[in-house]
Design an enzyme around this catalytic site. Structure first.
Site, PDB file in Angstrom:
ATOM      1  N   GLU A 125       0.806  -1.095  -0.040  1.00 27.33           N
ATOM      2  CA  GLU A 125       0.070  -0.178  -0.035  1.00 27.33           C
ATOM      3  C   GLU A 125       0.816   1.223   0.007  1.00 27.33           C
ATOM      4  OE1 GLU A 125      -2.315  -0.422   3.410  1.00 27.33           O
ATOM      5  OE2 GLU A 125      -2.731  -2.478   3.285  1.00 27.33           O
ATOM      6  N   LYS A 127       2.503   4.442   1.279  1.00 21.12           N
ATOM      7  CA  LYS A 127       2.535   4.877   2.549  1.00 21.12           C
ATOM      8  C   LYS A 127       2.345   6.637   2.547  1.00 21.12           C
ATOM      9  CE  LYS A 127       5.795   4.810   6.584  1.00 21.12           C
ATOM     10  NZ  LYS A 127       5.491   6.189   6.969  1.00 21.12           N
ATOM     11  N   ASP A 129       1.841  10.262   3.476  1.00 18.00           N
ATOM     12  CA  ASP A 129       2.641  11.133   4.316  1.00 18.00           C
ATOM     13  C   ASP A 129       1.812  12.134   4.786  1.00 18.00           C
ATOM     14  OD1 ASP A 129       4.877  11.842   5.521  1.00 18.00           O
ATOM     15  OD2 ASP A 129       5.829  12.936   3.768  1.00 18.00           O
ATOM     16  N   TYR A 237      -6.840   2.474   6.331  1.00 17.57           N
ATOM     17  CA  TYR A 237      -5.902   1.480   6.063  1.00 17.57           C
ATOM     18  C   TYR A 237      -5.610   0.517   7.200  1.00 17.57           C
ATOM     19  CZ  TYR A 237      -2.562   4.728   7.958  1.00 17.57           C
ATOM     20  OH  TYR A 237      -1.882   5.524   8.764  1.00 17.57           O
ATOM     21  N   LYS A 325      10.741   2.776   2.284  1.00 20.77           N
ATOM     22  CA  LYS A 325      10.878   3.952   1.931  1.00 20.77           C
ATOM     23  C   LYS A 325      11.410   4.489   0.843  1.00 20.77           C
ATOM     24  CE  LYS A 325       9.978   6.756   5.790  1.00 20.77           C
ATOM     25  NZ  LYS A 325      10.494   7.355   6.726  1.00 20.77           N
ATOM     26  N   CYS A 419      17.609  46.321 -11.437  1.00 19.00           N
ATOM     27  CA  CYS A 419      17.835  45.087 -12.311  1.00 19.00           C
ATOM     28  C   CYS A 419      19.060  44.829 -12.542  1.00 19.00           C
ATOM     29  CB  CYS A 419      17.014  45.321 -13.729  1.00 19.00           C
ATOM     30  SG  CYS A 419      16.814  43.782 -14.559  1.00 19.00           S
ATOM     31  N   CYS A 421      20.291  43.824 -15.343  1.00 23.16           N
ATOM     32  CA  CYS A 421      20.414  44.042 -17.012  1.00 23.16           C
ATOM     33  C   CYS A 421      21.218  45.456 -17.002  1.00 23.16           C
ATOM     34  CB  CYS A 421      19.082  44.088 -17.572  1.00 23.16           C
ATOM     35  SG  CYS A 421      18.091  45.668 -17.266  1.00 23.16           S
ATOM     36  N   CYS A 443      11.178  44.572 -13.069  1.00 24.97           N
ATOM     37  CA  CYS A 443      12.022  45.554 -13.924  1.00 24.97           C
ATOM     38  C   CYS A 443      11.031  46.157 -14.640  1.00 24.97           C
ATOM     39  CB  CYS A 443      13.148  44.701 -14.626  1.00 24.97           C
ATOM     40  SG  CYS A 443      13.919  45.532 -15.964  1.00 24.97           S
ATOM     41  N   CYS A 449      14.996  45.305 -21.895  1.00 27.80           N
ATOM     42  CA  CYS A 449      15.933  44.467 -20.774  1.00 27.80           C
ATOM     43  C   CYS A 449      16.218  43.086 -21.517  1.00 27.80           C
ATOM     44  CB  CYS A 449      14.997  44.370 -19.626  1.00 27.80           C
ATOM     45  SG  CYS A 449      15.909  43.024 -18.383  1.00 27.80           S
TER      46      CYS A 449
HETATM   47  S1  IVH Z   1      -0.145   0.505   8.691  1.00 30.90           S
HETATM   48  C1  IVH Z   1       1.485  -0.767  13.301  1.00 30.90           C
HETATM   49  N1  IVH Z   1      -0.511   1.576   6.547  1.00 30.90           N
HETATM   50  O1  IVH Z   1       3.008   5.421   8.584  1.00 30.90           O
HETATM   51  C2  IVH Z   1       1.177   0.223  12.217  1.00 30.90           C
HETATM   52  N2  IVH Z   1       0.581   2.818   7.845  1.00 30.90           N
HETATM   53  O2  IVH Z   1       5.415   4.211  10.131  1.00 30.90           O
HETATM   54  C3  IVH Z   1       0.259   0.194  11.104  1.00 30.90           C
HETATM   55  N3  IVH Z   1       1.123   5.176   7.242  1.00 30.90           N
HETATM   56  O3  IVH Z   1       1.817   5.092  11.811  1.00 30.90           O
HETATM   57  C4  IVH Z   1       0.523   1.163  10.464  1.00 30.90           C
HETATM   58  N4  IVH Z   1       0.280   4.662   5.181  1.00 30.90           N
HETATM   59  O4  IVH Z   1       0.885   7.047   9.912  1.00 30.90           O
HETATM   60  C5  IVH Z   1       0.088   1.922   7.384  1.00 30.90           C
HETATM   61  N5  IVH Z   1      -1.011   2.168   4.280  1.00 30.90           N
HETATM   62  C6  IVH Z   1      -0.431   2.569   5.519  1.00 30.90           C
HETATM   63  C7  IVH Z   1       0.020   3.674   5.911  1.00 30.90           C
HETATM   64  C8  IVH Z   1       0.629   3.945   7.064  1.00 30.90           C
HETATM   65  C9  IVH Z   1       0.865   5.639   5.943  1.00 30.90           C
HETATM   66  C10 IVH Z   1       1.606   5.665   8.304  1.00 30.90           C
HETATM   67  C11 IVH Z   1       1.296   5.785   9.746  1.00 30.90           C
HETATM   68  C12 IVH Z   1       1.829   5.003  10.412  1.00 30.90           C
HETATM   69  C13 IVH Z   1       3.345   5.042   9.874  1.00 30.90           C
HETATM   70  C14 IVH Z   1       4.004   3.757  10.201  1.00 30.90           C
END
Ligand code: IVH
Length: 777
Positions: A125, A127, A129, A237, A325, A419, A421, A443, A449
């Protein structure tokens, strides 16, 4: 300070180092979690944690009770009530390379003692941010929501979470456990982030370093109304406490979460084995730039929940999951110089010259500093160590300076007053129609220019304008320096320089031949590209197309624009007609009233709003509020209305302004452009070289003519631009936001809040394929 490698540390040094790391990590935790204002990049933070972990692995007896490896997140802020999670919210271990992902699979297989021919099966999945959140539902009703906090106890953000449109207040469907903590990520899209920061900068408030901090800052507001004004989004998730089991696999659980009304990440996939894990990572890296929101890696999870149960946890992280990551998108480097760049419209942009550094796999040497105010606000000085950030394809930005690293004697940056120029024109702060100063300095040299001329030529040949292949920055610079290119029309006279070109270094028969051929190719050009190529401020592609469709021929466009140039609207008119909340009908009503010149008898002490109600009954509440906010009392309003009426421009300018998608500001820019002798000469000169293809009136006899379409989510069979152009050719209007006026929403994978709004408003929704079938493609 050079670091001693972990395997060479003496025990005493290890103690010292663990103390230092604990302090440092804890300080960063507070900046990140409690203040939403980190001062180091995630990668640097991960390095600190990694070193801490390595030292602890070598000296297990030295592990401190308050070791960073035992903690998740940071102390809660005092602002919010504490909420104990039903099941702790833990974190994931990180992996940074393919072999770590392969080792993850091997570890799981060993733990479960799987035979060689049995695969594990994982979900991969994105991740997201953002910041994680746990939302408790009892009997399907949202009753409370909490941030992660220290993992055991989080902050009560129930009121704030209730304002997030993508989070259901009541679960849909059936089959949900009586009590369940649904977990997921709250985040902010790139566009929403940029808009939020632009508004904050405009208002002189602090801006956020990245979408994640902005999401965290937006959620953790005492006043939930502020959260409500931020377009926060959500992906589910995971889950915490649940009163009954509801799925056998993670994959099935994601489907259930979706059925209950939560968005889940459309890019998630289910894979069989280690090879699948690697392929999923590569796939995610590819889609990343097109997602429209930040992801910082891929989360792998063992799919079978009974296996997850068996695998369990080690200290703060599950054995069944890992976060792979992406390479860091932030890095530190030294700011070596600040240069000044002059744009096409004379706008001055400071550019940071950096000591080369790799960010997200790309070597970066330049970054934008936006404008003088931005430099002053961040107090960026030459010699500073700065935190650099690169997101997707955008120009890298300097997020912050590291004050501790500032060299002695570093001086605040003095923004030039002239500027760079050869004209050395004085830089002036741009003003709005109403005379207010903005952050942009310009400018005033225009075509005289050389920097602006070059930038102008660059725009003229760019992909969306004349799209001349082989005429890039390098060639434009060389030809300009030789005096062959003083205006866009000169491009079409370059063929007279053929021989001289061949004498230049690195210009061979073939390249010169190709270049001249691609220039000839563009002698015939569509009217909208021609207009866009002129590079008039505020006249982008959409406006150019609208103008082309309205005027149809270049002759009419130029004729009306030249007439409009003599009718420039005055500032009071411009401000009134530009007021947010005042539509064209309201403006007309105010001007009609001012022209009629009749007063109304009103009681003394009546508010402007009340007075307007009596005097101009046509105005709605929103228009009255806008006028009230700007003018405050009746005499001020009346004087402005009369002045605006006197300043009303003539018909030609009104015609330009009334073209759909143009508006008063762009119309004023067009008029100003054609008001300059040198611009009129430039256009006439160009017209002597070119054949302009008249614009087609959009079709009116198609299934979608006159309809308003919104495209959302990813499109798979065409690009956004293609989809838009096609819809417009067929007479449809393409809009970026869904409202009651929307006729059709075409939703692809990843569609989020727009799709939801469409469903709520009962707007017709179709897939890309259904759309293509309908428009006959
Ligand atoms: S599962 C036991 N799924 O990443 C932890 N986390 O470092 C289960 N995060 O705290 C987390 N996308 O804030 C999971 N698809 C995803 C995620 C996800 C982002 C974040 C979340 C978590 C951190 C883990």
């Amino acid at each position: 300070m050079a670091q001693i490698p972990v395997d060479q540390l003496s025990e005493a040094q290890a103690v010292e180092e663990l103390t230092r790391l604990a302090d440092e990590i804890s300080a960063h935790d507070i900046r990140y979690h409690a203040e939403d204002a980190p001062t180091i990049s995630d990668a640097e933070y991960d390095d600190l944690k990694r070193r801490n972990g390595e030292i602890e692995a070598r000296f297990p007896h030295l592990v401190r009770e308050n070791s960073p490896s035992m903690r998740v997140g940071a102390a809660r802020s005092e602002k919010f009530r504490a909420i104990q999670h039903g099941v702790p919210m833990l974190s994931l271990d990180n992996a940074f390379a393919d072999d770590e992902a392969v080792e993850f699979d091997a570890r799981i297989r060993r733990f479960l003692r799987l035979p060689a021919d049995e695969t594990v099966g994982y979900t991969a999945e994105p991740k997201i941010d953002g910041l994680s959140c746990s939302i408790r539902y009892e009997k399907g009703v949202l009753i409370q929501a909490a941030t992660r906090g220290d993992g055991k106890v989080g902050e009560d953000v129930t009121a704030n979470v209730r304002t997030i449109a993508e989070i259901p207040h009541r679960l849909l469907g059936a089959g949900w456990p009586d009590v369940i903590e649904v977990r997921g990520e709250i985040y902010l899209g790139h566009e929403e982030f940029a808009a939020l920061n632009a508004a904050a900068a405009e208002a002189g408030q602090k801006t956020y370093a990245n979408p994640r901090n902005a999401a965290a800052g937006s959620l953790r507001q005492i006043d939930a109304a502020v959260t409500a004004s931020r377009p926060l989004r959500f992906f589910a998730y995971a889950w915490g406490y649940h009163s009954e089991p509801f799925a056998e696999t993670q994959w099935e659980a994601l489907g259930k979460l979706r059925a209950w009304g939560f968005p889940t990440t459309p890019e998630s996939v289910r894979v069989e084995n280690a090879q699948g894990l690697l392929a999923a990572y590569a796939g995610m890296e590819r889609v990343r730039p097109r997602l429209g929101y930040d992801i910082d890696g891929v989360v792998y999870k063992v799919d079978r929940l009974d296996w997850q149960q068996r695998l369990g946890f080690v200290s703060r992280a599950p054995r069944w999951g890992i976060a792979r990551k992406f390479p860091a998108q932030q890095a530190r480097t030294i700011l070596e110089a600040i240069d000044i760049q002059v744009g096409r419209t004379g706008a001055i942009t400071p550019v940071a010259r950096l000591h080369p550094v790799t960010v997200g796999g790309v070597v970066v040497v330049n970054a934008t500093l936006h404008n003088a105010d931005e430099i002053a606000r961040k107090d960026v000085r030459v010699g500073d160590t700065v935190i650099l950030q690169r997101a997707g394809d955008v120009i890298p930005q300097i997020v912050a300076v590291v004050p501790e690293e500032r060299p002695e004697g570093a001086q605040p940056f003095e923004f030039p007053t002239h500027c760079p120029c050869p004209l050395r024109t004085e830089l002036v702060r741009e003003t709005t129609a109403a005379g207010a100063e903005t952050v942009v300095r310009r400018c005033s040299g225009e075509f005289a220019c050389p920097f602006q001329r070059l930038a102008h030529l660059r725009h003229f040949v760019s992909r969306r304008a004349f799209d001349i292949e082989g005429l890039g920055e390098k060639q434009l610079t060389i030809f300009s320096e030789r005096g062959w290119l003083n205006s866009p029309a000169d491009i079409f006279r370059l063929k007279t320089k053929r021989e001289e070109m061949l004498d230049l270094d690195r210009f061979g028969e073939t390249s010169v031949g190709n270049l001249l051929a691609s220039i000839e190719d563009r002698r015939r050009i569509d009217l909208d590209r021609f207009i866009y190529g002129l590079g008039i401020r505020h006249v982008g592609e959409t406006t150019s197309l609208a103008l082309a469709r309205h005027f149809e021929t270049v002759e009419r466009f130029v004729e009306i624009s030249k007439l409009a140039a003599e009718q420039t609207a005055g500032p009071v008119y411009a401000e009134l007609s530009d007021l947010d909340g005042l539509g064209p009908t309201a403006v007309a009503a105010v001007l009609d009233f001012a022209r009629a010149g009749q007063g109304v008898l009103v009681p003394p002490d009546i508010s402007l709003d009340g007075h307007l109600r009596l005097a101009i009954p046509k105005l709605n509440a929103r228009a009255r509020a806008a006028l009230d906010a700007r003018y405050g009392d009746w005499p001020t309003f009346e004087a402005a209305a009369r002045q605006a009426a006197a300043e009303t421009p003539g018909e030609a300018l009104l015609e330009v302004a009334s073209v759909d998608a143009v508006g008063v500001v762009a119309a004023r820019m067009i008029a100003e452009f054609f008001g300059e002798d040198h611009n009129r000469a430039l256009v006439d000169d160009l017209l002597g070289e070119l054949t302009i293809i008249p614009a087609e009136r959009p079709k009116t006899d198609t299934a979608v003519a006159g309809k308003t379409i919104v495209f959302t989510g990813a499109l798979e069979r065409m690009t956004r631009d293609e989809a838009k152009a096609q819809a417009e050719r067929l007479g449809a209007k393409v809009s970026g936001s869904v409202s009651k006026k929307t006729d059709i929403v075409v939703a692809g994978p990843g569609a989020g809040s727009k799709l939801k709004t469409a469903t709520e408003l009962g707007v017709q929704v179709m897939t890309e394929d259904e759309w293509l079938a309908m428009v006959g493609d």
